[in-house]
Scaffold this motif. Sequence first.
Motif, short mmCIF file in Angstrom:
data_model
loop_
_atom_site.label_atom_id
_atom_site.label_comp_id
_atom_site.label_asym_id
_atom_site.label_seq_id
_atom_site.Cartn_x
_atom_site.Cartn_y
_atom_site.Cartn_z
N HIS A 226 0.81 -1.22 0.00
CA HIS A 226 0.00 0.00 0.00
C HIS A 226 0.85 1.28 0.00
O HIS A 226 0.34 2.35 -0.34
CB HIS A 226 -0.92 0.02 1.22
N VAL A 227 2.13 1.18 0.38
CA VAL A 227 2.95 2.40 0.43
C VAL A 227 3.18 2.98 -0.96
O VAL A 227 3.59 4.14 -1.08
CB VAL A 227 4.31 2.14 1.13
N PHE A 228 2.93 2.20 -2.00
CA PHE A 228 3.12 2.69 -3.36
C PHE A 228 1.85 3.34 -3.93
O PHE A 228 1.83 3.75 -5.08
CB PHE A 228 3.57 1.55 -4.29
N LYS A 229 0.82 3.44 -3.11
CA LYS A 229 -0.41 4.09 -3.57
C LYS A 229 -0.11 5.55 -3.92
O LYS A 229 0.43 6.30 -3.12
CB LYS A 229 -1.48 4.03 -2.48
N GLY A 230 -0.41 5.94 -5.11
CA GLY A 230 -0.14 7.30 -5.57
C GLY A 230 1.27 7.52 -6.07
O GLY A 230 1.62 8.64 -6.47
N PHE A 231 2.08 6.47 -6.10
CA PHE A 231 3.48 6.63 -6.51
C PHE A 231 3.57 7.12 -7.95
O PHE A 231 4.43 7.96 -8.27
CB PHE A 231 4.21 5.28 -6.37
N ASP A 232 2.70 6.61 -8.83
CA ASP A 232 2.76 6.97 -10.25
C ASP A 232 2.40 8.43 -10.51
O ASP A 232 2.63 8.95 -11.61
CB ASP A 232 1.84 6.06 -11.08
N GLU A 233 1.83 9.10 -9.51
CA GLU A 233 1.44 10.50 -9.67
C GLU A 233 2.57 11.45 -9.28
O GLU A 233 2.46 12.67 -9.48
CB GLU A 233 0.20 10.80 -8.82
N LEU A 234 3.67 10.92 -8.73
CA LEU A 234 4.78 11.76 -8.29
C LEU A 234 5.63 12.19 -9.47
O LEU A 234 5.73 11.48 -10.48
CB LEU A 234 5.66 10.99 -7.30
N ASP A 235 6.23 13.38 -9.36
CA ASP A 235 7.17 13.80 -10.41
C ASP A 235 8.45 12.97 -10.27
O ASP A 235 8.67 12.28 -9.26
CB ASP A 235 7.47 15.29 -10.31
N ASP A 236 9.30 13.02 -11.29
CA ASP A 236 10.47 12.14 -11.34
C ASP A 236 11.40 12.35 -10.14
O ASP A 236 11.90 11.37 -9.56
CB ASP A 236 11.24 12.38 -12.64
N LYS A 237 11.62 13.59 -9.74
CA LYS A 237 12.54 13.88 -8.63
C LYS A 237 11.99 13.30 -7.33
O LYS A 237 12.70 12.61 -6.59
CB LYS A 237 12.75 15.38 -8.50
N THR A 238 10.71 13.57 -7.06
CA THR A 238 10.10 13.09 -5.82
C THR A 238 10.01 11.57 -5.81
O THR A 238 10.27 10.92 -4.78
CB THR A 238 8.70 13.69 -5.65
#
Length: 209
Positions: free
Chosen positions: A27-39
């Motif tokens: 679950h910690v990867f929830k929303g990971f794909d919405e992050l910009d490359d640096k973050t």
Amino acid sequence: MVQSTASFTSESLAALKQRYAEAGQGHVFKGFDELDDKTAGEFFGQLSGIEVERVTGFFKNATAAHGQEGGDKIEPLEAGSFASALDRAQADERAQWRAEGMRLIGANKVAVILLAGGQGSRLGSSEPKGCYDIGLPSQSSLFAIQAHRIRRLQQLSGNTATIPWLVMTSGPTSAATQATFAQADYFGLREEDVFFFNQGVLPCFDFDG
């Protein structure tokens, strides 16, 4: 608990996601794909540095007794299983403890460990807590007071003993603590008798793991 960070590639990301999923922490990867490359890269680095299987095991072991019969029951210690140096009725025992302690110091079998990972923020200081001036006429810091006690014990042993001093620091306090010791010439102790190490860190778990 912390390991070296892998390079951020699509393959390493997929492998990391699988590890976390197998550990029940996907679950910690929830929303990971919405992050910009640096973050995303910084977050990947943080997650890669955690031995997720191990820390999840710590959590499960720590909570295993919860809800079991007797698991939440707290009872006083049995009489005779503890003692206090503040109990005046145990004066003879205190003398024995002191004699035994000095014997062990003289045999170089005693070390001092100081847990000094905290900052003095609650005391109104941004420095390591051990640097704080507690208002003594000598203006001695907590580090200086501890060092004085170690030196005194070494003197009482006939100056034949060495008491190693292990100082635990943290990421925010490590550099400042070591600089303070160096500037103070290790508060009268030998540099080779003072050892610094950083405390470990763990991710935060809620009650559901």
